[in-house]
Design a protein around this motif. Sequence first.
Motif, PDB file in Angstrom:
ATOM      1  N   GLU A  51       0.833  -1.209   0.000  1.00 59.92           N
ATOM      2  CA  GLU A  51       0.000   0.000   0.000  1.00 59.92           C
ATOM      3  C   GLU A  51       0.868   1.259   0.000  1.00 59.92           C
ATOM      4  OE1 GLU A  51      -3.538   2.016  -0.286  1.00 59.92           O
ATOM      5  OE2 GLU A  51      -3.258  -0.153  -0.381  1.00 59.92           O
ATOM      6  N   SER A  52       2.023   1.186   0.654  1.00 64.19           N
ATOM      7  CA  SER A  52       2.904   2.363   0.701  1.00 64.19           C
ATOM      8  C   SER A  52       3.398   2.741  -0.697  1.00 64.19           C
ATOM      9  CB  SER A  52       4.097   2.119   1.632  1.00 64.19           C
ATOM     10  OG  SER A  52       4.935   1.095   1.117  1.00 64.19           O
ATOM     11  N   GLN A  53       3.665   1.745  -1.531  1.00 64.05           N
ATOM     12  CA  GLN A  53       4.105   2.028  -2.893  1.00 64.05           C
ATOM     13  C   GLN A  53       2.969   2.612  -3.728  1.00 64.05           C
ATOM     14  OE1 GLN A  53       7.285   2.441  -2.773  1.00 64.05           O
ATOM     15  NE2 GLN A  53       7.572   1.460  -4.733  1.00 64.05           N
ATOM     16  N   ILE A  54       1.764   2.101  -3.510  1.00 63.53           N
ATOM     17  CA  ILE A  54       0.607   2.625  -4.239  1.00 63.53           C
ATOM     18  C   ILE A  54       0.360   4.078  -3.831  1.00 63.53           C
ATOM     19  CG2 ILE A  54      -1.883   2.385  -4.581  1.00 63.53           C
ATOM     20  CD1 ILE A  54      -1.421  -0.676  -4.195  1.00 63.53           C
ATOM     21  N   VAL A 161      -1.631  -3.845  -8.992  1.00 64.48           N
ATOM     22  CA  VAL A 161      -2.205  -3.950  -7.642  1.00 64.48           C
ATOM     23  C   VAL A 161      -3.110  -2.755  -7.363  1.00 64.48           C
ATOM     24  CG1 VAL A 161      -1.644  -3.910  -5.178  1.00 64.48           C
ATOM     25  CG2 VAL A 161      -0.369  -5.400  -6.710  1.00 64.48           C
ATOM     26  N   ARG A 162      -2.668  -1.572  -7.787  1.00 59.12           N
ATOM     27  CA  ARG A 162      -3.500  -0.389  -7.565  1.00 59.12           C
ATOM     28  C   ARG A 162      -4.809  -0.492  -8.346  1.00 59.12           C
ATOM     29  NH1 ARG A 162      -2.351   5.669  -9.536  1.00 59.12           N
ATOM     30  NH2 ARG A 162      -2.199   4.550 -11.481  1.00 59.12           N
ATOM     31  N   GLU A 163      -4.727  -0.963  -9.571  1.00 55.64           N
ATOM     32  CA  GLU A 163      -5.937  -1.095 -10.381  1.00 55.64           C
ATOM     33  C   GLU A 163      -6.912  -2.082  -9.739  1.00 55.64           C
ATOM     34  OE1 GLU A 163      -7.212  -2.528 -14.829  1.00 55.64           O
ATOM     35  OE2 GLU A 163      -5.221  -1.646 -14.565  1.00 55.64           O
ATOM     36  N   ALA A 164      -6.382  -3.195  -9.241  1.00 51.69           N
ATOM     37  CA  ALA A 164      -7.235  -4.186  -8.570  1.00 51.69           C
ATOM     38  C   ALA A 164      -7.840  -3.593  -7.298  1.00 51.69           C
ATOM     39  CB  ALA A 164      -6.427  -5.438  -8.242  1.00 51.69           C
ATOM     40  N   ARG A 165      -7.032  -2.860  -6.543  1.00 55.46           N
ATOM     41  CA  ARG A 165      -7.531  -2.228  -5.318  1.00 55.46           C
ATOM     42  C   ARG A 165      -8.629  -1.225  -5.640  1.00 55.46           C
ATOM     43  NH1 ARG A 165      -4.481   2.637  -2.657  1.00 55.46           N
ATOM     44  NH2 ARG A 165      -5.490   3.487  -4.483  1.00 55.46           N
ATOM     45  N   ASN A 166      -8.416  -0.429  -6.687  1.00 56.84           N
ATOM     46  CA  ASN A 166      -9.415   0.571  -7.059  1.00 56.84           C
ATOM     47  C   ASN A 166     -10.714  -0.071  -7.540  1.00 56.84           C
ATOM     48  OD1 ASN A 166      -7.647   2.565  -6.331  1.00 56.84           O
ATOM     49  ND2 ASN A 166      -7.062   3.121  -8.409  1.00 56.84           N
ATOM     50  N   ARG A 167     -10.597  -1.199  -8.254  1.00 56.14           N
ATOM     51  CA  ARG A 167     -11.807  -1.915  -8.687  1.00 56.14           C
ATOM     52  C   ARG A 167     -12.581  -2.437  -7.475  1.00 56.14           C
ATOM     53  NH1 ARG A 167      -8.596  -4.173 -12.918  1.00 56.14           N
ATOM     54  NH2 ARG A 167      -8.340  -6.050 -11.677  1.00 56.14           N
TER      55      ARG A 167
END
Length: 201
Positions: A51-54, A161-167
Amino acid sequence: MCLSPTCKSGQLHTDESTHMMTCHSCSFRTCALHKHPWHEGKTCVEFDSSESQIERLEEAEETAKLLAKEQSKVCPSCSQGVFKLHGCDSILRLGRCGKGWCYICLARYDNIIRLGPEAHAPTCTNHPRYVPPSRTATEKATSVFRTLVYGGEVSEVTLAVREARNRTREAERRAHASAAAEKRIAETEGLARETGLDSDG
């Protein structure tokens, strides 16, 4: 160069079996892939997925959008960020490299001298046949700033990972909004029934 704030030592990272580079001078550990202090307890992929990288990526993107909006530029020779307050569009001997370039289109000054105004990009107001820049050109400028602010290319893992998290967040938001709407409808219908009963009585 060692990333320890107290060390100025530099060395080449030649160990291809790991991205961890240990400074020969102070023993500070750096991730050669991320150009970041070593991510203890995490592989590079795990670090990219964190999460820190995102959050770091999203901060870099917001900063990049701001820099692009404020018409900041990145030197085409040395990648130093430049912000012009006033004056003409010729950037001469500025930054680490001392190269000259056009502030609008980044055309190298030596090419401008050699070729004249045709050396400017067509989207530059200094080009004799100026064409306004497209949205793609603006997005490209923002992308350049993102790379500069982020400190390098963004990992595909971090983006995925960010795209999956945002979805997931969007699905949760929609489910929450749907549940709230259903609750309001039920409350409204209940109130209507109560009001109808009261008026009948």
